[in-house]
Design an enzyme around this catalytic site. Structure first.
Site, PDB file in Angstrom:
ATOM      1  CB  SER A  55      -0.952  -0.048   1.198  1.00 26.65           C
ATOM      2  OG  SER A  55      -1.897   0.980   1.087  1.00 26.65           O
ATOM      3  CG  ASP A  95      -3.006  -0.524  -2.465  1.00 27.96           C
ATOM      4  OD1 ASP A  95      -2.759   0.626  -2.055  1.00 27.96           O
ATOM      5  OD2 ASP A  95      -3.721  -1.328  -1.830  1.00 27.96           O
ATOM      6  CG  ASP A 155      -6.376   0.870  -0.947  1.00 26.58           C
ATOM      7  OD1 ASP A 155      -5.450   1.700  -1.068  1.00 26.58           O
ATOM      8  OD2 ASP A 155      -6.429   0.033  -0.032  1.00 26.58           O
TER       9      ASP A 155
HETATM   10 MG    MG Z   1      -3.558   1.351  -0.221  1.00 23.81          MG
END
Ligand code: MG
Length: 453
Positions: free
Chosen positions: A98, A242, A244
């Site tokens: 992440s 990533d 998100d």
């Molecule tokens: Mg992330």
């Protein structure tokens, strides 16, 4: 301190240090043993250079236990979660650390729904890994590997299915996108083009060479803010590696804060539909104010995406997420998704005809101060216990132990907790005035400095 962190959020460690190919293979074997031979696992990774090594190692472990592996290649975390569900897999794996920088990588394990493993299964996985007793197969019984490169179009279709594509496209928004050379580099401009946006893409090569410190917070996004001003764009979007998490910069090139990602998306959702929402205990009170005006309830959970998702599914929530820029639209995928967050905020701007700064100004504001400091896990408990004693002096203080320690006071709140992925402690405080929030953080910081030395 270099240690492998194994938690409900998955595994995280330093590449070649605590997270070696052997460790990754063992986790592949453990997950494969847990699911059983004949199962199918979908596997994706972010763009960091160590991803290939970890992916191949995890794949070897899974295959050796008779599990078939579908390799999605370099994809976003929400994309991998979506494909786990769409391909009806028995589980999913995402190789990502992440927002952590290059020395790190990690492995996240998913349920068939795409949601991270619940605590019971995460513990079971850890026990199998620790035991080293794996259900490896021989000869033809080992798993098969296949490749699927449909993640990006499937993800875009899922986002567009809940978006007024024609309405947004009519506005011809000019967007600056900073994908940090991460997993969002390919799919995100594809989505924005479909939404009629003119895209200026910075850090858009998916080679994992992070152009700045990857966490999407103000100090790391100066280039994005400058580019928004230079290109006279309507909005700037930043993703984490990533993809998100999403952070928004307004039309004046001002970083408006990751808490506003969730608040703006919530305001958009509530302008269309009414229903319960969910977020964690460390997220700004802005969402409570928005929900209250709409006559809706907010469920508060311990930090961790899986906790928020669990509350969303249990309570039929129409929307949820986390104040770190994590927007969850359960009709697309029940995990944080920067792409659906962008679509929501663009549609909100399109429908209201307002600029980003105006939309942000419409939301009642607080000052949320977020700090973190290096802290060995062992010291965190002592800091929390001393903080409780300190604030027990405030007669109105209410204590909540669901996640570290949250202390609600008459005019603000404070949360003190240890990270479960890094040896750090986070101290967050929110109050109507900045000085009040800083003073709350200062009281705990003083205690932490004494304990840690
Ligand atoms: Mg992330």
């Amino acid at each position: 301190m270099d240690r492998l962190i194994v938690s409900v959020s998955g595994v995280r460690g330093t590449v070649g240090g605590t997270l070696t190919a052997a460790v990754a293979t063992d986790f592949g074997c453990a997950f494969g043993s847990m699911l059983g031979a004949g199962s199918k696992v979908v596997l994706g990774r972010d763009s960091r250079p160590s991803g290939a090594m970890i992916k191949n190692a995890v794949t070897a472990g899974l295959l050796s236990c008779g599990v078939d592996v579908v390799d999605l290649g370099v994809v976003t975390t929400p994309g991998a979660a979506l494909m786990t569900r769409l391909l009806e897999a028995d589980g999913g794996v995402i190789i990502t650390a992440s927002h952590n920088p290059h020395p790190y990588n990690g492995i996240k394990f998913l349920q068939p729904s795409g949601v991270a493993l619940p605590a019971t299964q995460a513990n079971e996985l850890k026990e199998i890994w620790q035991s080293g007793k794996f259900a490896t197969q021989a000869g033809l019984a080992v798993g098969r590997e296949s490749v699927n490169s449909r993640t990006h179009p499937m993800h875009i279709d899922a986002v567009c299915a809940v978006t007024d594509v024609t309405g947004v496209a009519a506005r011809r928004f000019k967007v600056v996108l900073d994908s940090i050379n991460g997993a969002g580099c390919v799919v995100t401009p594809m989505l924005l083009s479909k939404l009629g946006c003119e895209v200026v893409h910075i850090n858009g090569r998916p080679d994992g060479m992070f152009a700045h410190t990857p966490e999407p917070i103000e100090e790391n996004l100066a280039d994005l803010c400058d580019a928004v001003r230079k290109h006279r764009a309507d909005i700037g979007f930043a993703q984490d590696p990533d993809a998100d998490r999403l952070v928004v910069v307004d039309e004046a090139g001002r970083f408006i804060g990751e808490e506003y990602t969730l608040a703006l998306a919530a305001a958009f959702v509530l302008s269309h539909r009414k229903g319960p929402l969910a977020t964690n205990l460390c997220t700004s009170r802005m969402i409570d104010d928005l929900a209250e005006s709409a006559g809706c309830e907010v469920f508060r959970t311990p930090t961790g995406e899986a906790n928020v998702v669990e509350a969303m599914l249990a309570n039929g929530c129409i929307f949820g997420g986390e104040g770190n820029g994590g927007v969850i639209e359960p009709r697309v995928v029940p995990v944080r998704d920067s792409l659906v967050g962008m679509a929501m905020i663009l549609q909100y701007a399109s429908e209201t005809g307002k600029k980003l700064s105006e939309l942000a100004a419409d939301i009642p504001s607080y000052h949320l101060v977020k700090t973190k400091l290096p802290c060995p896990l062992e010291a965190a408990a002592e800091v929390i216990s001393l903080a409780r004693e300190e604030f027990a002096k405030n007669p109105e203080a209410k204590f909540n132990d669901a996640d570290g320690l949250r202390i609600d006071l008459a005019d603000g709140w404070i949360n003190v907790r240890a990270s479960n992925t890094e040896p750090i402690m986070r101290i967050f405080a929110e109050a109507p005035q900045l000085a009040q929030a800083q003073a709350l953080v200062g009281r705990v910081r003083k205690i932490a400095d004494k304990v840690i030395g």
